[in-house]
Design a protein around this motif. Structure first.
Motif: not given
Length: 355
Positions: A244-255
């Motif tokens: 969950v944390e890894r998925a959240m960071e992957a998405a945040l890194a693009e914003r």
């Protein structure tokens, strides 16, 4: 304990005591999350019945290998650029590990094999999953090698293992547990610290538990759930074992709006009577904390602890946004919109206040 885990001896087996046995697990949970700033890197393990001392050792080593592979690439500089189980990635991992070992205390063949297995697996391991097979190393090499990997991951000189003993084992199993832990402490150099009932031939070390920790532990009416093995998160990174944390960071890194975030950092509350808090995700200037809650947060003990933590953060001016793992994995877009809306509003207020 003089408020420093470094005061506890390494390479020995001790039983930690100092509070009523009903809240021992709560006390340890509060003392170890976040990981203390001084002392060894501390991982936890829940004792299981073993039919021999070597069986106890093997069980612990398997769990430590699972944790070490889950922590990759944090312990191998440059490892984050490697991907895929193909031969190129495996070969590169071996080269990086061998190069690292040449200037450190790591045992090169073991470290190279561990790195190759991490690449072959292709991602962090989930609880209960077995590690990919690799070369067969003697237990002595595995014990010392894993202790060094765990210590270096957290930038510490040494590692320690807290072993939860849920109940007094039968005499035979107790003998195996103590003998296995003594062997492991001697061969790995780790401190092995037992939490639970008194055991034969094990020296008891009485903790001087800070009053704030004792007070909070007593407020928690039930002990926290204890996994077979656990490792603390690494400051500044999503937890290696959390999809969950890894998925959240992957998405945040693009914003672009997500700039300024920090993962798994310690926060020192303004309340001098309260212990440090480790937040999942935080934007400090905007005073925004995001917590991602797995199923364990639905237990009475954890819900109580979350309430206490949130209350102290809110007293310090933070807003705590909580999302369940299910929300993140099933509707990540909605979670991100909620966080973005809050941050933009808080930043607008900050800018207007500055003007």
């Amino acid at each position: 304990m003089a408020l420093s885990w470094g005061d506890l001896p390494a390479g020995r087996v001790l039983r930690l005591a100092g509070v009523d046995s009903r809240i021992d697990a709560n006390v340890m949970e509060l003392l170890l999350d976040p990981l203390p700033e001084t002392g060894p890197a501390v991982v936890t393990y829940t004792a299981t019945d073993g039919d021999s001392a070597s069986g106890v050792v093997e069980s612990i080593l398997r769990e430590l290998e699972t944790l070490a592979i889950g922590l990759f690439p944090a312990w191998l500089p440059g490892g984050e650029r490697l991907s895929g189980p193909g031969g190129g990635g495996v070969a590169a991992a071996r080269i990086l590990a061998t190069s690292l070992a040449s200037g450190t205390r790591h045992f090169a063949p073991f470290l190279a094999d561990l790195a190759a297995r991490a690449i072959q697996h292709g991602g962090p391991l989930v609880p209960g999953q077995r590690v990919p097979t690799g070369r067969s190393f003697p237990a002595e090499s595995r014990a010392a090698g894993l202790a060094r990997v765990i210590a270096s991951t957290f930038g510490r000189e040494s590692a320690a293992l807290v072993v939860y003993v849920p109940e007094r084992p039968a005499s035979r199993e107790e003998t195996f547990l103590v003998a296995g832990c003594e062997w492991l402490a001697h061969r790995s150099g780790m401190g092995i610290w037992l939490v639970g009932p008194e055991l034969s031939r094990v020296e008891t070390f009485h903790l001087e538990v800070p009053s704030a920790v004792r007070r909070l532990a007593e407020e928690m009416t039930a002990p926290p759930p204890i996994a077979t093995a656990g490792v603390p998160p690494i400051a500044g990174r999503p937890h290696a074992g959390s999809a969950v944390e890894r998925a959240m960071e992957a998405a945040l890194a693009e914003r672009a709006w997500a700039h300024g975030r920090t993962w798994n950092q310690m926060y020192h509350s303004k309340d001098p009577l309260f212990v440090m808090i480790r937040t999942d995700l935080m934007w400090v200037p905007e005073k925004c904390v995001v917590e991602l809650d797995g199923p364990e947060h639905e237990t009475p003990a954890q819900m109580e602890r979350d309430r206490i933590r949130d209350r102290h953060l809110e007293r310090d001016g933070f807003t705590v946004l909580r999302f369940t793992n299910q929300q993140v994995m099933s509707d990540l877009g909605a979670v991100l919109r909620h966080i973005e809306e809050f941050l933009r509003g808080r930043r607008l207020g900050m800018n207007e206040g500055a003007g």
